[in-house]
Design a protein around this motif. Structure first.
Motif, PDB file in Angstrom:
ATOM      1  N   GLY A 181       0.770  -1.236   0.000  1.00  0.00           N
ATOM      2  CA  GLY A 181       0.000   0.000   0.000  1.00  0.00           C
ATOM      3  C   GLY A 181       0.795   1.277   0.000  1.00  0.00           C
ATOM      4  O   GLY A 181       0.264   2.347  -0.341  1.00  0.00           O
ATOM      5  N   ASN A 182       2.069   1.220   0.380  1.00  0.00           N
ATOM      6  CA  ASN A 182       2.860   2.460   0.374  1.00  0.00           C
ATOM      7  C   ASN A 182       4.306   2.267  -0.080  1.00  0.00           C
ATOM      8  O   ASN A 182       5.163   3.106   0.204  1.00  0.00           O
ATOM      9  CB  ASN A 182       2.826   3.135   1.759  1.00  0.00           C
ATOM     10  CG  ASN A 182       3.474   2.273   2.832  1.00  0.00           C
ATOM     11  OD1 ASN A 182       3.974   1.173   2.572  1.00  0.00           O
ATOM     12  ND2 ASN A 182       3.465   2.765   4.068  1.00  0.00           N
ATOM     13  N   LYS A 183       4.565   1.203  -0.794  1.00  0.00           N
ATOM     14  CA  LYS A 183       5.922   0.968  -1.282  1.00  0.00           C
ATOM     15  C   LYS A 183       5.904   0.385  -2.702  1.00  0.00           C
ATOM     16  O   LYS A 183       4.970  -0.323  -3.092  1.00  0.00           O
ATOM     17  CB  LYS A 183       6.689   0.023  -0.353  1.00  0.00           C
ATOM     18  CG  LYS A 183       7.054   0.643   0.997  1.00  0.00           C
ATOM     19  CD  LYS A 183       7.955  -0.239   1.818  1.00  0.00           C
ATOM     20  CE  LYS A 183       7.220  -1.427   2.409  1.00  0.00           C
ATOM     21  NZ  LYS A 183       6.199  -1.037   3.375  1.00  0.00           N
ATOM     22  N   GLY A 184       6.957   0.704  -3.439  1.00  0.00           N
ATOM     23  CA  GLY A 184       7.121   0.180  -4.786  1.00  0.00           C
ATOM     24  C   GLY A 184       8.596   0.110  -5.154  1.00  0.00           C
ATOM     25  O   GLY A 184       9.468   0.434  -4.335  1.00  0.00           O
ATOM     26  N   ILE A 185       8.861  -0.313  -6.358  1.00  0.00           N
ATOM     27  CA  ILE A 185      10.239  -0.385  -6.865  1.00  0.00           C
ATOM     28  C   ILE A 185      10.286   0.343  -8.205  1.00  0.00           C
ATOM     29  O   ILE A 185       9.496   0.043  -9.106  1.00  0.00           O
ATOM     30  CB  ILE A 185      10.710  -1.845  -7.053  1.00  0.00           C
ATOM     31  CG1 ILE A 185      10.562  -2.636  -5.765  1.00  0.00           C
ATOM     32  CG2 ILE A 185      12.161  -1.879  -7.530  1.00  0.00           C
ATOM     33  CD1 ILE A 185      10.835  -4.126  -5.919  1.00  0.00           C
ATOM     34  N   ILE A 186      11.199   1.305  -8.333  1.00  0.00           N
ATOM     35  CA  ILE A 186      11.302   2.107  -9.556  1.00  0.00           C
ATOM     36  C   ILE A 186      12.353   1.500 -10.487  1.00  0.00           C
ATOM     37  O   ILE A 186      13.519   1.376 -10.128  1.00  0.00           O
ATOM     38  CB  ILE A 186      11.657   3.568  -9.237  1.00  0.00           C
ATOM     39  CG1 ILE A 186      10.528   4.228  -8.461  1.00  0.00           C
ATOM     40  CG2 ILE A 186      11.929   4.339 -10.527  1.00  0.00           C
ATOM     41  CD1 ILE A 186      10.729   5.705  -8.190  1.00  0.00           C
ATOM     42  N   HIS A 187      11.913   1.144 -11.677  1.00  0.00           N
ATOM     43  CA  HIS A 187      12.789   0.506 -12.670  1.00  0.00           C
ATOM     44  C   HIS A 187      13.410   1.586 -13.560  1.00  0.00           C
ATOM     45  O   HIS A 187      12.987   1.806 -14.691  1.00  0.00           O
ATOM     46  CB  HIS A 187      11.968  -0.490 -13.497  1.00  0.00           C
ATOM     47  CG  HIS A 187      12.773  -1.264 -14.499  1.00  0.00           C
ATOM     48  ND1 HIS A 187      13.113  -0.757 -15.724  1.00  0.00           N
ATOM     49  CD2 HIS A 187      13.295  -2.516 -14.466  1.00  0.00           C
ATOM     50  CE1 HIS A 187      13.808  -1.662 -16.416  1.00  0.00           C
ATOM     51  NE2 HIS A 187      13.923  -2.734 -15.658  1.00  0.00           N
TER      52      HIS A 187
END
Length: 490
Positions: A181-187
């Protein structure tokens, strides 16, 4: 035409042109809407808005916003997309009137660049709703899962915005894998400007990078964000050049400047030292990425939404899809810039099936031996074209877009042992499935020009057959008469 204000104004404009369809069946952003979008794009269909999104009340999704080049030319109010490229180089190529006093027009053209400059504003519609990071805002946005074996949901056309040297705005479209809900990974791949910001942070012992992700803006700004504009050119300035008018920027709490007309804004931090496995993802080459690589963690502090928000998502896969149209637009916009840097270039073609990074065909006005190889090396030395795997160079009288003529030029003009250049161990597009290692492969250049005597041990190139002009004119008149009588025969 007045400049389109934002995504909603663009949707209205598309509908007025009867270039948008509305889908009222409830569909899910998990596979269903992406599948519909691919079907629509392969059919060369119009833009689309999905009015009922399964699991996300009060949301709408738009897609295929760049359906063809005519639409892009129309919303930019140009007859030819090359006009946009000329805006950037015009101040550099204008003749200086040393011997005249008529400087007004020249100075006016030079100072027109000021109208492209971005302007700060303290108002933005996206501030109508704010969801704090601890309330899991990413769970509330209908991000796509585009392919069955993707590693999760993805932001597929998020304008990832960072500040370079704390003053230059970079907006790059990098996919973002949602973790929770509040984290991701930037490619952001190693060759991208976002990755340079990351590297600078590591070199300067900074643990966090302020970042924002804008989703949905006016189409000119979105086109600018995906364009391969080299550092240190400010992407916000380039958006103004494309739009023919400067954009308004709103400053977030973390200091990042974002387009004030954004539909959705994600504010957060990239943790420079925390790298996590990202993927798999079915990308524009038509393959799932392998091997899985590590990219930095994004922590979301808050999300801003307009009332009744609209999400814009795109899909990729085997070409040609929407990214092929965007790529063709960028090809035409950047052509005048390429011709300024490499003046012998007559025309260029990045075939959509070549996935743009895979192949470019370029025609040149050849004047001296070895010139085709000179052009190859020049292209491999600048910007995004440095990632191109295969470069084919043909003569000025061969249309690079006429693949039949290109094949004829390769077949008749190429002596493989002399005219094919192989570069081993070269940097490469990070997503190229043929790479032995990530971002590391090889390149090939094919000189399909007619050779000068110096290039073939003094031997003169054969003469190309041509018609007798008098006979041809006579036959053309007779042929034309038959054509007028019965067009069905031809």
């Amino acid at each position: 035409m007045d400049q389109l204000r934002d995504l909603r104004n663009y949707i209205e404009w598309l509908e007025e042109r009867k270039s948008l369809i509305r889908i009222r069946e409830e569909l899910s952003p998990i596979l269903e809407i992406p599948t519909f979008l691919r079907k629509l794009m392969y059919s060369k269909g119009p833009s689309v808005i999905f009015e009922k999104v399964k699991g996300f009340d009060n949301w709408r999704i738009v897609g295929n916003l760049f359906p063809n080049l005519d639409t892009i030319s129309s919303f930019l109010s140009v007859d030819n997309l090359e006009e946009v490229g000329f805006r950037m180089i015009q101040p550099l190529i204008l003749p200086i009137p040393y011997k005249t006093f008529d400087k007004i027009k020249t100075l006016g053209d030079l100072t027109k660049m000021s109208s492209y400059l971005p302007k700060k504003t303290n108002k933005a519609a996206f501030t109508e709703n704010v969801i704090e990071g601890n309330d899991n805002p990413l769970d509330k946005i209908p991000f796509f899962k585009t392919w069955p074996k993707d590693g999760g949901r993805y932001i597929t056309f998020g304008m990832v915005i960072t500040l370079e040297n704390e003053k230059t705005v970079n907006m790059g479209v990098y996919r973002v894998m949602i973790l929770d809900g509040n984290k991701g990974i930037i490619h952001w791949q190693i060759h991208k400007r976002g990755a340079h910001v990351h590297l600078n942070a590591l070199e300067n012992k900074k643990d966090e990078i302020p970042v924002a992700i804008s989703i949905g803006s006016d189409p000119g700004t979105m086109l600018a964000s995906v364009s391969p504009v080299p550092y240190p050119i400010d992407k916000a300035l380039f958006a103004g050049i494309i739009r023919n008018k400067g954009i308004e920027l709103y400053e977030l709490n973390n200091g990042v400047l974002v387009p004030a007309n954004s539909e959705i804004v994600i504010e957060g931090r990239v943790l420079a030292n925390q790298l996590l496995e990202e993927g798999p993802f079915g990308d524009h080459w038509g393959y799932y990425d392998k091997p899985i690589e590590k990219y930095p963690l994004l922590v979301v502090d808050r999300v801003y939404l307009r009332d009744d928000p609209i999400y814009y998502g795109t899909v990729v896969g085997l070409p040609p899809l929407e990214d092929a149209v965007i790529g063709k637009a960028i090809e035409k916009i950047f052509k005048p810039i390429m011709q300024t840097i490499i003046p012998e270039i007559v025309d260029v073609n990045y075939p959509v099936e070549g996935v743009f990074q895979g192949m470019i065909i370029v025609s040149i006005k050849k004047r001296y031996p070895g010139q085709a190889k000179k052009v190859m090396n020049a292209l491999w030395g600048i910007g995004q074209s440095s990632l191109t795997k295969i470069i084919i160079v043909v003569d000025h009288d061969i249309d690079p877009n006429d693949i039949g003529k290109v094949i004829w030029a390769i077949s008749s003009n190429v002596n493989p042992e002399n005219d094919v250049l192989i570069i081993k161990g070269s940097h490469s597009d990070a997503l190229d499935p043929s790479n032995l290692f990530p971002s590391f492969g090889s390149k090939m250049g094919i000189d399909a020009t007619r050779k000068l005597p110096e290039e073939r041990e003094g031997k003169v190139w054969p003469e190309i057959v041509s018609e007798d002009e008098n006979v041809y004119r006579k036959i053309e008149e007779i042929f034309g008469n038959y054509l007028k009588k019965d067009k069905n025969l031809f």
